[in-house]
Design an enzyme around this catalytic site. Structure first.
Site, mmCIF file in Angstrom:
data_model
loop_
_atom_site.group_PDB
_atom_site.id
_atom_site.type_symbol
_atom_site.label_atom_id
_atom_site.label_comp_id
_atom_site.label_asym_id
_atom_site.label_seq_id
_atom_site.Cartn_x
_atom_site.Cartn_y
_atom_site.Cartn_z
ATOM 1 N N ASP A 111 -20.580 123.359 14.145
ATOM 2 C CA ASP A 111 -21.000 124.721 14.476
ATOM 3 C C ASP A 111 -22.488 124.899 14.172
ATOM 4 O O ASP A 111 -23.049 124.175 13.348
ATOM 5 C CB ASP A 111 -20.210 125.735 13.639
ATOM 6 C CG ASP A 111 -18.712 125.644 13.912
ATOM 7 O OD1 ASP A 111 -18.338 125.222 15.011
ATOM 8 O OD2 ASP A 111 -17.937 125.992 13.001
HETATM 9 N N1 URA Z 1 -14.810 122.816 11.104
HETATM 10 C C1 URA Z 1 -15.452 123.983 11.338
HETATM 11 O O1 URA Z 1 -14.882 125.046 11.182
HETATM 12 N N2 URA Z 1 -16.729 123.927 11.763
HETATM 13 C C2 URA Z 1 -17.427 122.776 11.937
HETATM 14 O O2 URA Z 1 -18.604 122.800 12.295
HETATM 15 C C3 URA Z 1 -16.737 121.572 11.678
HETATM 16 C C4 URA Z 1 -15.430 121.614 11.264
#
Ligand code: URA
Length: 241
Positions: A106
């Site tokens: 993310d």
């Molecule tokens: N899980 C999440 O919620 N976000 C990420 O970026 C990676 C794994």
């Protein structure tokens, strides 16, 4: 063994179109073993080839395998909507080589991100059949208790997922910090699992993929390196207990 003319070598390494690479060579910008090579037709054995372009040394790589310590505020998408793309943190020729992130973190997640221009590698690493754990450190809004850890270990129900999803490993690091390993890579998986278990993730960092740890690479946030064979092999190893 493969021998290629210098213009094709430069182009394959992402330094621009064939025409532009020829121009660079004719302008005397490229040297090999300390000698300027201004004949773009001259051929070189690519294995272990090092060349300088504007005095910067590069090694020929058929494919590139990159580990980055992703900073917050960058999107893994190549056409991001709200934040600059992580690819902007690499030299421009990596975009020409069509380097792309292996899976996604993310925009606000930091830590270990792989990037490559090797389609087979990207495919293999992203395959759900590959049961290599990815290890995250999550900061939580509410204090962590045993019930939360148990729920994450035994599995939580996420919307749109047919089966419970469980961490392969989960342990408390601090009042608001835990370590969690997952074998799947579902959308927002850590954040959604923490929410399903009754807490809220306020920060997330990926610290290892298989046996390759961010710590062993010694990368500051925003920094990156080319991975060599030994480090690539660690990707497929199980993490140290
Ligand atoms: N899980 C999440 O919620 N976000 C990420 O970026 C990676 C794994």
């Amino acid at each position: 063994m493969s021998s290629l003319p210098l213009d094709r070598i430069l182009q394959s390494q992402g330094f621009g179109t064939r025409k532009y690479c020829r121009q660079l060579i004719e302008d005397g910008a490229v040297s090999i073993n300390g000698a300027v090579i201004d004949n773009y037709r001259q051929t070189f054995e690519t294995k272990d080839l090092e060349f300088s372009l504007f005095d910067e040394v590069w090694r020929y790589r058929e494919h590139v395998y990159i580990a980055m310590n992703k900073p917050a505020g960058h999107e893994c998408s190549l056409k991001p909507s709200h934040h600059p793309p992580v690819i902007d943190l690499l030299p421009e020729q990596m975009r020409w080589r069509e380097v792309q992130p292996v899976g996604r973190l993310d925009h606000d997640t930091t830590g270990l991100l792989l990037l490559s221009d090797d389609g087979a590698f990207i495919h293999a690493q992203s395959s759900p059949k590959r049961h290599v754990p990815k290890l995250y450190v999550a900061t939580t809004h509410a204090p962590i208790d045993e019930a939360l850890l148990q729920a994450l270990r035994s599995g939580v129900q996420l919307h749109d997922e047919p089966a419970l999803l469980a961490a392969t490993h989960c342990r408390q690091l601090g009042a608001h910090e835990l370590e969690i390993a997952l074998e799947q890579g579902k959308y927002h998986q850590v954040k959604r699992m923490l929410a399903a278990a009754g807490n809220h993730c306020t920060a997330l960092r990926r610290v290892a993929i298989g046996g390759l740890t961010l710590e062993s690479l010694g990368l500051a946030e925003g920094d990156w390196i080319f991975l060599e064979a030994e480090e690539l092999a660690r990707l497929n190893a199980q993490p140290e207990a």
